[in-house]
Structure formats: structure tokens, C-alpha cells
Design an enzyme around this catalytic site. Structure first.
Site, PDB file in Angstrom:
ATOM      1  N   LYS A 110       0.876  -1.121   0.017  1.00  0.00           N
ATOM      2  CA  LYS A 110      -0.098  -0.059   0.117  1.00  0.00           C
ATOM      3  C   LYS A 110       0.836   1.280  -0.049  1.00  0.00           C
ATOM      4  O   LYS A 110       0.573   2.511  -0.454  1.00  0.00           O
ATOM      5  CB  LYS A 110      -0.973  -0.158   1.191  1.00  0.00           C
ATOM      6  CG  LYS A 110      -2.019  -1.194   0.905  1.00  0.00           C
ATOM      7  CD  LYS A 110      -3.144  -0.954   2.028  1.00  0.00           C
ATOM      8  CE  LYS A 110      -4.189  -2.040   1.630  1.00  0.00           C
ATOM      9  NZ  LYS A 110      -3.876  -3.563   1.840  1.00  0.00           N
TER      10      LYS A 110
HETATM   11  C1  LIG Z   1      -4.433  -4.545   1.321  1.00  0.00           C
HETATM   12  C2  LIG Z   1      -3.718  -5.820   1.052  1.00  0.00           C
HETATM   13  C3  LIG Z   1      -4.133  -6.506   0.149  1.00  0.00           C
HETATM   14  C4  LIG Z   1      -5.330  -6.681  -0.497  1.00  0.00           C
HETATM   15  O1  LIG Z   1      -5.176  -5.661  -1.773  1.00  0.00           O
HETATM   16  P1  LIG Z   1      -6.446  -5.238  -2.693  1.00  0.00           P
HETATM   17  O2  LIG Z   1      -5.811  -4.050  -3.302  1.00  0.00           O
HETATM   18  O3  LIG Z   1      -7.381  -4.931  -1.369  1.00  0.00           O
HETATM   19  O4  LIG Z   1      -6.883  -6.470  -3.379  1.00  0.00           O
HETATM   20  C5  LIG Z   1      -3.302  -8.012   0.098  1.00  0.00           C
HETATM   21  N1  LIG Z   1      -2.258  -7.975   1.053  1.00  0.00           N
HETATM   22  C6  LIG Z   1      -1.972  -7.306   1.869  1.00  0.00           C
HETATM   23  C7  LIG Z   1      -0.660  -7.284   2.669  1.00  0.00           C
HETATM   24  C8  LIG Z   1      -2.510  -5.930   1.854  1.00  0.00           C
HETATM   25  O5  LIG Z   1      -2.155  -5.008   2.868  1.00  0.00           O
END
Ligand SMILES: *Cc1c(COP(=O)(O)O)cnc(C)c1O
Length: 452
Positions: A110
């Protein structure tokens, strides 16, 4: 370039407006008016470093930001990453690669989007000469990444609500041990749903929201999707030319933001074999791609908590293209999903997407297997991507978090406890959090005092 709402009842807006507004006023999500064809530029982008590639790519979309300003803010966004390649591609086997997306400040993918988004917010503040107060609710990773995107930035403040006692100790430290004056971690007495409900109420008071220039941080901002396209492109450009069109990206998935970004890129003249959506036991998207029915269910906690969702908030963007870019049909289907909780597709393009589902027992087993076979440690989210991997296919697994964020799950699977200097450093720092009741009045009173 201008941006349209998936529901077609919002006038087209500029890139900066779409980023500032987040959710379109008609309830839809923003998408580019026209998906550009990048095939003519790929050769020239071949040797670029990550930040330069990102600036070039975003320049196609952020046409209302001067190129040198954009370059500057993108370079600043990736300066805090601890690996020189930003998103290194590691080869585990002849056809198997891992794209490591956990070298940012909060050790999860993120950061790629939220570091850029933080700088876009700051740029907007400077341009308009006024401050911004960013507000969000989190059950874990997003809050930490959003905080680190705005950490210490002048004229900004960030307020993150989280359920007290219900996020992991390390996640709480990432939000509360920053030492920055403009970061406010609000530990709400209640569940994640309570925190979200209170947040909605605060935004629902429109005069209050306008007076304090409140902005929501959530998973649907257009800038997040576009920033996430870049690591797919960066990885694709590093594959031998003969393998590029054969590659399948395998993506641990929750809200469908990450994998949607890859799919959108593939519509820009970047040819790939396809995408595999890897879910945990919360399998709404696995069911979608195996049965053509989208049906939300109950959320169950799992070892991969950032994927514990049963309503994929970016799904509407995919729906828009699946319904031939017709907003009237999107409105109809979204209304049906709202009323009945489900929708069945007549035709769904299953040649591009495949999917898998992973129970907690399987997650533990896969962490162990990957560790034994490749001497490589994956976190519980990334582990889901190793379920039923096709060994004959060129695969790139997206590693979405650093294993050290989940020491208990890793220890249970491998007997070893992973560490990371960033997390170790947090352990010695004081926790600063504000305990508040799950009531809009209490949150607003806090904001009155601390908003910029
Ligand atoms: C947010 C997150 C996901 C999921 O990603 P999306 O974009 O919501 O599909 C997967 N793995 C981790 C470690 C995350 O923080």
C-alpha cells in the site's frame, strides 16, 4: 485527460479533481475517459529506474500537473524505500518470480500508492494555499500506510480511527509511534464497523466536513490505482521479451484494487497472459471467477487479515468494462447488488482471470513449503498466491507484505521468527494514541481541536 464516473452522472473532471474528490458525487468511481495505448512508448521506457518510469507513466494521466512538478513528487515518494530497485523482481525458479512490494516505510504494497497520494495532497495544499485534514478508518495496513504518506507534511493532518485492541500490536505501533505532530491515531472503543459508521457520520455532516476541508482516505482513489499500475509495468519490462506475453501475475486479493491496476495496464497495450486472483477463505472473488456470480457473504477472520473482505470496493471499476462501458447498466447492476447482495453475469471473460482460495491451514502449509523448497519466507497474504501454481507457466507472484509483519504465523509455519529493523526500531518508541468512544460527537470535538 479527463475522468468519468462509472455511474455516468458526474461531469468529467481533471486528474487533480478526481484525486481530491475520491468518490464521484453520483456514488461511482473515477476512470480515465479513454484508456491510452502505451505500446509505442514501451521501448523507450525499457531501461528506466522505478521513479522515472512512474513519473513517465503518471504523466500520461496527470495532464494538469506540470511534468517537472510530477517528477519531483514521484521521486520524493520513493526516496523512503529501503531497496535500491524499489520493487525488485526475485527469481525463485525457472519460470517463477516474486515481485517484492514490501520495501516501503510500512512494509506493505500500500506504500506504493499512498506515498504518491500523500505528495499529491501536499501539492494540492500548496497550489490552493489551504490545509487539508485526512480522515480514515482502518483495520490495519491502510491506516499505517496512509499515515506514513502524510507524516510530517506541512499544512496536513491525518486522523486514523481503528478499533482499540483489535489490530495487531505491530500494526498499532506503526500508527502510534511516529512521533509526528500531524498524525492522530484514534483508538475507538468498538469494532472496525463501529469506526466506519462513525466516520460516515462525520462526513455526513457536510458543513462540518467543508469547514475543516476533510478528505477521506480509502481504497477507491483513482491515484492509488494508477500508481499501482507502475510496478506491474516495471516487472513486465524486466522479463525477457519472449516471456512477456506469456506471464501470469498472481495477486493476493481483497478489495480488488491491486489486481484491477494490473488488468487496467494490460488494456493499455501491455500484453500478458492473464491474472490470477488469490483469495483467503473470504472467497467472494474466487466464487465470481469460477461461477460468474458475484455474491457477498459473511466476513471471517483469517491469517491474512488485509484480505478479510466480502465486498470488493474496486469491483465496480471492473464491472464498468465488463458491461461495455455503459453507466446505465452499471447503475442497474449496482442497485441489484445493493438490494439482493448478488449479481450473475451472462458472460464473464474467464480467459484473462483465474482464481484460487486458501484456508488458514493451507496458508500455514504454503509458508512452510515455500520456505523449505526455495529458502524464501512469504507472509500469510503472499502465501495464498502459491496455491495451485501452474509450474509450466511464467508466473510473477506479488509479495504484498514483509513476513516480519506477521511473526506469529511465520513462527508457527517455519519455527523461525523473521525480523525487520524498521519494526525493531518501533518497539523502543512511545505509543501515542487517543482513546475515544465510538461516537461522532467525540470525534468531531477532537477534530475541532487538532484540525489544521
Ligand atoms: C490490502 C492488502 C491486500 C489486498 O489488496 P487489495 O488491493 O485490497 O486487493 C493484500 N495483501 C496485503 C498485505 C494488503 O495489505
Amino acid at each position: 485527460m479527463r475522468y468519468l464516473s462509472t455511474r455516468g452522472q458526474t461531469e468529467p473532471v481533471s486528474f487533480s479533481e478526481a484525486v481530491a474528490i475520491g468518490l464521484a458525487p453520483d456514488g461511482g468511481l473515477f476512470l480515465p475517459e479513454k484508456v491510452p495505448d502505451l505500446s509505442g512508448r514501451l521501448a523507450a521506457w525499457q531501461g528506466l529506474g522505478y521513479a522515472d518510469l512512474c513519473a513517465e507513466f503518471l504523466g500520461v494521466f496527470a495532464t494538469d500537473i506540470a511534468p517537472d512538478v510530477l517528477r519531483g513528487l514521484v521521486h520524493r515518494a520513493y526516496r523512503g524505500f529501503s531497496h535500491p530497485e524499489i520493487a525488485p523482481l526475485r527469481q525463485l525458479d525457472e519460470r517463477l518470480h516474486v515481485l517484492e512490494l514490501f520495501h516501503g516505510p510500512t512494509l506493505a504494497f500500500k506504500d506504493f500508492a499512498l506515498q504518491v497520494l500523500g505528495n499529491l495532497y501536499q501539492h494540492q495544499c500548496e497550489r490552493r494555499g489551504e490545509g487539508i485534514n485526512v480522515l480514515g478508518a482502518t483495520s490495519g495496513d491502510t491506516g499505517a500506510a496512509a499515515i506514513h504518506g502524510l507524516l510530517g507534511k506541512p499544512r496536513t493532518a491525518i486522523f486514523i480511527l481503528y478499533p482499540d485492541g483489535r489490530v495487531s500490536p505491530l500494526q498499532e505501533r506503526q500508527m502510534t509511534c511516529t512521533g509526528a505532530d500531524n498524525v492522530h491515531a484514534l483508538a475507538v472503543d468498538g469494532s472496525f464497523d463501529d469506526a466506519q459508521r462513525v466516520l460516515k457520520e462525520v462526513f455526513g455532516d457536510q458543513p462540518f466536513a467543508a469547514r475543516h476541508r476533510l478528505s477521506a482516505v480509502n481504497s477507491i482513489n483513482l491515484a492509488r490505482i494508477l500508481a499501482q499500475c507502475v510496478y506491474y509495468l516495471h516487472a513486465w519490462l524486466r522479463l525477457p521479451a519472449a516471456e512477456r506475453a506469456e506471464v501470469e501475475f498472481v495477486v493476493p486479493t481483497g478489495n480488488f484494487g491491486n489486481v484491477f491496476a494490473g488488468w487496467l495496464l494490460s488494456r493499455m497495450g501491455v500484453a500478458v497472459r492473464g491474472f490470477k486472483v488469490a483469495t483467503n477463505r473470504n472467497d467472494i472473488l474466487h466464487r465470481l471467477f469460477t461461477t460468474a456470480e458475484y455474491r457477498s457473504g459473511e466476513v471471517h477472520p483469517s491469517l491474512a487479515p488485509s484480505m478479510d473482505i466480502q465486498v470488493a470496493s474496486n469491483f465496480e471499476r471492473f464491472l464498468y468494462y465488463a458491461l461495455d462501458e455503459q453507466p446505465t447498466r452499471v447503475r442497474g447492476v449496482m442497485a441489484q447488488i445493493k438490494a439482493t447482495g448478488s449479481y450473475r453475469f451472462d458472460v464473464l471473460n474467464q480467459s484473462t482471470f483465474s482464481s484460487s482460495r486458501c484456508s488458514d491451514e493451507e496458508i500455514t502449509g504454503l509458508i512452510r513449503r515455500v520456505h523449505q523448497r526455495y529458502r524464501y519466507t512469504v507472509d500469510p497474504h503472499t502465501a495464498c498466491a502459491f496455491k495451485d501454481l501452474n509450474p509450466r507457466r511464467v508466473s510473477i507472484v506479488l509479495a504484498t507484505a514483509h513476513p516480519a509483519k506477521f511473526p506469529d504465523a511465520i513462527r508457527a509455519a517455519t519455527g523461525e521468527e523473521p525480523t525487520h529493523p524498521t519494526l525493531e526500531a518501533l518497539k523502543g518508541r512511545p505509543i501515542v494514541k487517543h482513546r475515544l468512544p465510538a461516537e461522532a460527537a467525540a470525534i468531531k470535538a477532537f477534530l475541532e481541536q487538532r484540525a489544521v
